[in-house]
Enzyme design. Structure first.
Site, short mmCIF file in Angstrom:
data_model
loop_
_atom_site.label_atom_id
_atom_site.label_comp_id
_atom_site.label_asym_id
_atom_site.label_seq_id
_atom_site.Cartn_x
_atom_site.Cartn_y
_atom_site.Cartn_z
N SER A 143 43.43 -37.64 5.86
CA SER A 143 44.34 -36.71 6.44
C SER A 143 45.53 -36.51 5.71
CB SER A 143 44.93 -37.49 7.99
OG SER A 143 46.03 -36.67 8.64
N TYR A 157 49.30 -44.39 11.53
CA TYR A 157 48.21 -43.56 11.24
C TYR A 157 48.28 -42.97 9.89
CZ TYR A 157 44.76 -39.71 11.67
OH TYR A 157 43.94 -38.88 11.52
#
Length: 248
Positions: A143, A157
């Site tokens: 990501s 995250y």
């Protein structure tokens, strides 16, 4: 392109589903995992079979140690493993680091990091020429959060995806001479259900206009990048993480 087996973790929805569909069209036999979305998983199997492909849905949680070898053993029933897409992952509600609990961090890192490591190990033991395999490809879904840090949102995250980037680099170096390429794809803002699961169903509407391309991406746009890395067209690419983020 291939008649080998591709394992996709978290394949019933979102990016995983798009990867499974594109892979089936490219000739892969697809074995994908899901945790709770059985109806979505069954629907995807039917869709792939309607295309003339082969698909198997396996209930498997990458945060549960025993589920991981069971997933790959199920894939063995379809033929020779040729690829793995480490896609399964979780996010959580927005929080600062000083608000995060042990339980939250344990869930995040076990699913996003430990699960990916263990799945990669299962794949290497099957595909590496060192273990008698025929080679293959691993693609890890990262990501852009790993680069941006996601402050006041989910630094945990972002950190888990930073670990995935390191896994990509390190594992690629370990197995490059054993017939395995390892690469990553780092999506930006993508139209999937993960935003709602983190309590922000309006996140794309809020942030999409801030992207240089002025929109969120689609799961299929990420899947296209994944399939290129899985293909022989990317035969000299390993240890790379491809950013697909609309310029973000």
């Amino acid at each position: 392109m291939t008649d080998k087996v591709l394992v996709v973790t978290g394949g019933s929805r979102g990016i995983g589903r798009a990867v499974a569909l594109r892979a089936a069209r490219a000739g892969w036999r697809v074995c994908f995992s899901y945790v709770a979305a059985k109806d979505a998983a069954d629907s995807l199997v039917r869709e792939i079979e309607d295309l003339g492909g082969t698909a198997l849905a396996v209930r498997s949680d990458v945060a549960v140690e025993a589920d991981i070898p069971a997933l790959f053993e199920a894939a063995d029933g379809l033929g020779t493993l040729g690829g793995l897409v480490n896609n399964a992952g979780v996010v959580d509600h927005a929080a600062r680091v000083d608000e995060m609990t042990f339980a939250r961090l344990h869930r995040m890192m076990t699913t996003n990091v430990v699960g990916s490591f263990l799945c990669a190990g299962e794949a290497v033991r099957r595909m590496s020429t060192r273990h008698g395999g025929q080679g293959g490809v691993i693609v890890n879904i990262s990501s852009v959060a790993a680069r941006l840090g996601a402050p006041n949102q989910y630094v945990d995250y972002a950190a888990s995806k930073g670990a995935i980037d390191t896994l990509t680099t390190g594992l690629a170096g370990e197995v490059a001479a054993e017939g395995i390429r390892v690469n990553g794809v780092a999506p930006g803002l993508i139209e999937t259900e993960i935003h709602a699961s983190g309590g922000q169903p309006d996140r794309l509407a809020r942030l999409g206009p801030t992207v240089p391309m002025k929109r969120a991406g689609t799961a299929d746009e990420i899947a296209a990048a994944v399939l290129w890395l899985l293909s022989d067209e990317a035969s000299y690419a390993t240890g790379a993480t491809l950013t697909v983020s609309g310029g973000r």
